[in-house]
Each structure stands twice: as structure tokens, then as C-alpha cells.
Design an enzyme around this catalytic site. Structure first.
Site, PDB file in Angstrom:
ATOM      1  N   LYS A  31       0.860  -1.187   0.000  1.00 13.91           N
ATOM      2  CA  LYS A  31       0.000   0.000   0.000  1.00 13.91           C
ATOM      3  C   LYS A  31       0.894   1.234   0.000  1.00 13.91           C
ATOM      4  CE  LYS A  31      -3.843   2.033   2.657  1.00 13.91           C
ATOM      5  NZ  LYS A  31      -4.743   1.852   3.820  1.00 13.91           N
ATOM      6  N   SER A  67      -9.742   1.981   2.836  1.00 15.36           N
ATOM      7  CA  SER A  67      -8.835   2.708   1.980  1.00 15.36           C
ATOM      8  C   SER A  67      -7.808   1.824   1.277  1.00 15.36           C
ATOM      9  CB  SER A  67      -8.077   3.759   2.793  1.00 15.36           C
ATOM     10  OG  SER A  67      -7.249   3.138   3.767  1.00 15.36           O
ATOM     11  N   SER A 104     -10.074  -0.303   7.060  1.00 12.36           N
ATOM     12  CA  SER A 104      -9.475  -0.200   5.729  1.00 12.36           C
ATOM     13  C   SER A 104      -8.779  -1.445   5.193  1.00 12.36           C
ATOM     14  CB  SER A 104      -8.484   0.964   5.691  1.00 12.36           C
ATOM     15  OG  SER A 104      -9.183   2.147   5.457  1.00 12.36           O
TER      16      SER A 104
HETATM   17  N1  GLN Z   1     -13.270   4.434   6.223  1.00 16.24           N
HETATM   18  C1  GLN Z   1     -12.663   4.895   7.420  1.00 16.24           C
HETATM   19  C2  GLN Z   1     -12.229   6.337   7.242  1.00 16.24           C
HETATM   20  O1  GLN Z   1     -12.504   6.882   6.262  1.00 16.24           O
HETATM   21  C3  GLN Z   1     -11.516   4.043   7.801  1.00 16.24           C
HETATM   22  C4  GLN Z   1     -10.300   4.276   7.000  1.00 16.24           C
HETATM   23  C5  GLN Z   1      -9.132   3.456   7.446  1.00 16.24           C
HETATM   24  O2  GLN Z   1      -9.284   2.425   8.116  1.00 16.24           O
HETATM   25  N2  GLN Z   1      -7.952   3.914   7.083  1.00 16.24           N
HETATM   26  O3  GLN Z   1     -11.623   6.921   8.071  1.00 16.24           O
END
Ligand code: GLN
Length: 486
Positions: free
Chosen positions: A76, A151, A175
Site C-alpha cells: 500500500k 482505503s 481499511s
Molecule cells: N473508512 C474509514 C475512514 O474513512 C476508515 C479508514 C481506514 O481504516 N484507514 O476513516
């Protein structure tokens, strides 16, 4: 090649059926053919990959290898990679070449993995759909009209479409698990502190955790064996013994106590997801587990608490991107203030700005007690709910997401419906617990089949048991073997 799990690739490499260089060329070839559709990679590191593959082959020939030696991986783009572009999917870091490797990357390199490139993601990991990336949305390999989740959407899509064998992800509120569910792969978020955060660009430091995205729980265990464990460079990494996660994969589930949160079966859960969950429970019961309903009475507050705590930490973490030290700087600033204002104004996307504004507000004098302190109290209550539940059960099983993957653009106008995507995953981060999403069904109501994920949650540092339970499920079902037509 039909079976591309690490376990299978490792066997082929050991038997000399394929070399790592051949394997790497095959993956690079697939990336060249398909990445323009999926947009799963921001950077492809062909030269580095071929050099690492040659080195891995040499190591195997000398007998100096482990199960991951020569296996192609994608990272990532939130992990710093030495001499390789590390953007966090932001214009702000659009030209940032890291001078060092994140600990996770360093350990995987030492184990002999082959880096294929850096995967697309939501900007600074803020999002649930991979649509906030400066480099454009990622497409779900099961249906290219749909999001892969976020994400870590690029990593999940890359694993699903066989554009890498395994990938790294990070999970602050879901995410790793949510994109794994949307893409039909296995995604594992370990306990907070299990894996070093050194070199992982910070979003919300008390929640961020790295973990594997792969094709099976067994592959996740193999990767955990390499990346887990304390790191002197991260004082929040926990100095607890790291077991061999593969050693207990085949333990029996007889007598395993599974708890299903009443609150997860309530309003808002899609019918097909609920059915997949019920079917999974039957599989576990047939393996000797017992099932009981449990309570997580404060779960409905988790999203609200998270959207105070996470933006608050993000607003502090992102203050370092000021156009001075590194990253984007605006053209021709007239003075210092103009440089700060325009560098940050032009360098960050809309969602990141929204979080910085919310976080700065919640931390400001006069509002701190009303928002930040209150959210921290709710966080404590959520943790206590889990502690109570784990006095009665060994693992908790529920859905990963309320529905299957949604259409690109569908939830863009309303941040709150997007935030609710994480209703089953966020509490786990607030409590610092390990959670894994595994494929448990395919939806058939939207034309193309779409993966359904279920989530297992474990007690503090109960990673080995979770991987064991997930692996046993995968030994008795074949949802994790289903692949999209690429
Ligand atoms: N969807 C969540 C956010 O927007 C979690 C994102 C994540 O786990 N990095 O913050």
C-alpha cells in the site's frame, strides 16, 4: 497457474517448477495488461522486482529461504519504501521518494519477498471506497462499475485480480477488512501494537495498524510470522511473545464459543449478508463450535466517536505537510502565510481537508471537553463491552459490511452514509482488537456476482486463535477460492 496462494506458490518454487524471476515476469505481465482497467497500482517497480526475484532465486539455490522467499508482493502506498515514490495517494506527496523502508517493508524484504509496486488507496487512508485518491478511483475486479472498498482498495483489488500474490494494507477504522470483503479476499487487522508503525504514514496514530491482505488465512499467518513483533523504532509496538501463527492453524474448533452481537443483526444489515452469516454459523457448528448471542450495547456510538478521535489525531499528524520540509509547495508564494495556505490548500483533497477542519475544531479550546473527551469516554465504554463479551465467548462473528460493493459515485454526495460503511469494523479499532474478514458468499442480485465478507473478532493479542478459526472455515468452504473473471 490456478492456485496462487503463497502456500501453493512456495511449493512450486521449492520444487523448481517455476523460478521467482519467471513468476515475477508473469505478475508484471498481468499488471501491464490489466492495471489500466483496475488502477490498482500507483507505481510499478519492475526493475526492483526483477532484481529481488533474481536474489530470491539465488537464496533458494543456497537453501537460505523461508516460505515467502521469491513471492511477489504489493505494498500500500502508505508504507515508506526506500528510493521508491511514496505518495499516500496525495498530491501533497506526489513527488516524495522515501529515504528509508518502513519496518514492515524491511522485514518482508529480509524474508525475500519481491516488491511489484505500490498500490492505490484513499488519500491519506481517509475513505471507504478508494475514490478520494489523487490518482483516481480503483475498480473492483468483480464488477468494474463498483468500488473495491477503501482505503486499502488497491491492495485488495490487486490480490483479487492476481496482480500480486499478497499485499500489505493498513486499517484505522476498517481499511483492510472492508476492501477485503468487497473484493472477496482475506484481510487481517492484528491487535494495536502487534506490528510496528515505523515508516507507515500516520493517519490516526492510536488506531492505525498494518496487516496482510491475501487469498487465505494461511497466507495471512505466513505473512504475520514475518511482520509481527516489537520494534525499537515504534514505542507503541508491544513487546509480547510472537507465536508461530501457522503452528495452530489446524487446531480443532470443538468447544469454540462464538458470540454473535445482537446489534449486528439489527436494522441496516442486507438480507444476503445476513444469510451468508447464518450459513457460516452452521459451518462452525458442524465443526463443534457453539453459538450464542452477545451484546455490544455501545456499538451504535462507534462511528460518531471515531469521527471525532480519528480526525483529531489526523489534524495533528497532517500539520507536518506545510510545503517547507518535503512534499508539495505552491508556485510563487508572495509570503510565508501565502505559502502555507496555498501549499496545503492545493496539496490536499476535499476529504482530507474536511477531516483536518473537523479535527481542529474538536480539539480547540472550549470544544475539547464536549467532543474529544466525550469521544474518548465512549471509546472506553466500547472497549468494556468487548471485554465483557470475551468473558463469555472466544471469538465474535458478524458481518464485515452491511452490503456488498456499491457503485462508483453512489455515496459521494453524502459523507455520513459513506462513514456508516464502517459500522461493524470501527469499534474493533477503537478497542484495539484483532479482526479478520473472510469471504463467505457471493451475492447474485446485481447482475454480476459480488463477494460477501464476514468478520471474526478476537480478544487482545488473540491473533493465533483468529487465524485458526478462519483457516478451519476455509478448509470446509470454498468461498475464498472464487475468483472474478479478469
Ligand atoms: N473508512 C474509514 C475512514 O474513512 C476508515 C479508514 C481506514 O481504516 N484507514 O476513516
Amino acid at each position: 497457474m490456478s492456485d496462487r496462494t503463497v502456500a501453493a506458490l512456495s511449493r512450486s518454487l521449492a520444487l523448481g517448477k517455476v523460478s521467482s524471476v519467471e513468476l515475477t515476469r508473469d505478475y508484471l505481465d498481468r499488471i501491464a495488461r490489466h492495471n489500466s482497467v483496475y488502477n490498482a497500482y500507483i507505481t510499478v517497480t519492475e526493475e526492483l522486482a526483477l532484481a529481488q526475484a533474481a536474489e530470491a532465486d539465488a537464496r533458494r539455490a543456497r537453501g537460505e529461504h523461508g516460505p515467502l522467499t521469491g513471492v511477489p508482493i504489493a505494498h500500500k502506498d502508505i508504507f515508506c519504501t526506500r528510493d521508491v515514490l511514496t505518495t499516500c495517494a496525495s498530491k501533497m506527496l506526489g513527488n516524495f521518494v522515501s529515504p528509508y523502508d518502513a519496518t514492515v517493508v524491511e522485514r518482508l524484504n529480509a524474508a525475500g519477498t519481491v516488491t511489484l509496486g505500490k498500490t492505490n488507496m484513499d488519500e491519506f487512508a481517509m475513505g471507504s471506497s478508494n475514490e478520494t485518491s489523487f490518482f483516481g478511483a480503483v475498480r473492483n475486479p468483480w464488477d468494474t462499475e463498483r468500488v473495491p472498498g477503501g482505503s486499502s482498495g488497491g491492495s485488495a483489488a490487486a490480490v483479487a485480480a492476481d496482480l500480486c500474490a499478497i499485499a500489505t494494507g493498513t486499517d484505522t477504522g476498517g481499511s483492510i477488512r472492508q476492501p477485503a470483503a468487497f473484493c472477496g479476499v482475506t484481510g487481517f487487522k492484528p491487535s494495536y501494537g502487534r506490528i510496528s508503525r515505523w515508516g507507515m504514514i500516520a493517519f490516526a496514530s492510536s488506531l492505525d495498524q498494518a496487516g496482510p491482505i491475501c487469498k487465505s488465512a494461511e497466507d495471512a499467518a505466513l505473512m504475520m510470522n514475518v511482520i509481527a513483533g516489537p520494534d525499537p523504532k515504534d514505542s507503541t509496538s508491544v513487546d509480547a511473545p510472537v507465536p508461530d501463527y501457522t503452528a495452530t492453524l489446524n487446531d480443532s474448533l470443538k468447544g469454540l464459543r462464538i458470540g454473535v452481537p445482537r446489534q449486528h443483526l439489527a436494522e441496516g444489515l442486507g438480507k444476503e449478508v445476513e444469510q451468508a452469516l447464518q450459513d457460516a454459523l452452521k459451518v462452525f457448528e458442524s465443526l463443534g463450535a457453539t453459538v450464542k448471542e452477545i451484546d455490544l450495547p455501545n456499538n451504535h456510538l462507534s462511528v460518531s466517536a471515531y469521527y471525532v478521535v480519528a480526525p483529531a489525531e489526523a489534524s495533528a499528524n497532517l500539520s507536518r505537510f506545510d510545503g517547507v520540509r518535503y512534499g508539495y509547495r505552491c508556485e510563487n508564494p508572495v509570503n510565508l502565510e501565502d505559502m502555507y495556505m496555498r501549499s496545503r490548500g492545493e496539496g490536499f483533497g476535499a476529504e482530507v481537508k474536511r477531516r483536518i477542519l473537523v479535527g481542529t475544531y474538536a480539539l480547540s479550546a472550549g470544544y475539547y471537553d464536549a467532543y474529544y473527551l466525550k469521544a474518548q469516554r465512549i471509546r472506553r465504554l466500547i472497549k468494556q463491552d468487548f471485554d465483557k463479551a470475551f468473558a463469555e465467548v472466544d471469538v465474535i462473528l458478524g458481518p464485515t459490511t452491511p452490503h456488498t460493493a456499491f457503485k462508483i459515485g453512489e455515496k459521494n454526495d453524502d459523507p455520513v452514509t459513506m462513514y456508516l460503511e464502517d459500522i461493524y469494523t470501527i469499534g474493533v479499532n477503537l478497542a484495539g482488537l484483532p479482526g479478520i474478514s473472510i469471504p463467505a458468499g457471493l451475492s447474485s442480485t446485481s447482475g454480476k456476482p459480488l463477494p460477501i465478507g464476514i468478520q471474526l473478532v478476537g480478544s487482545d493479542f488473540g491473533e493465533a486463535r483468529l487465524l485458526n478459526v478462519a483457516h478451519q472455515f476455509q478448509q470446509h468452504t470454498d468461498w475464498h477460492l472464487q475468483r472474478p473473471e479478469v
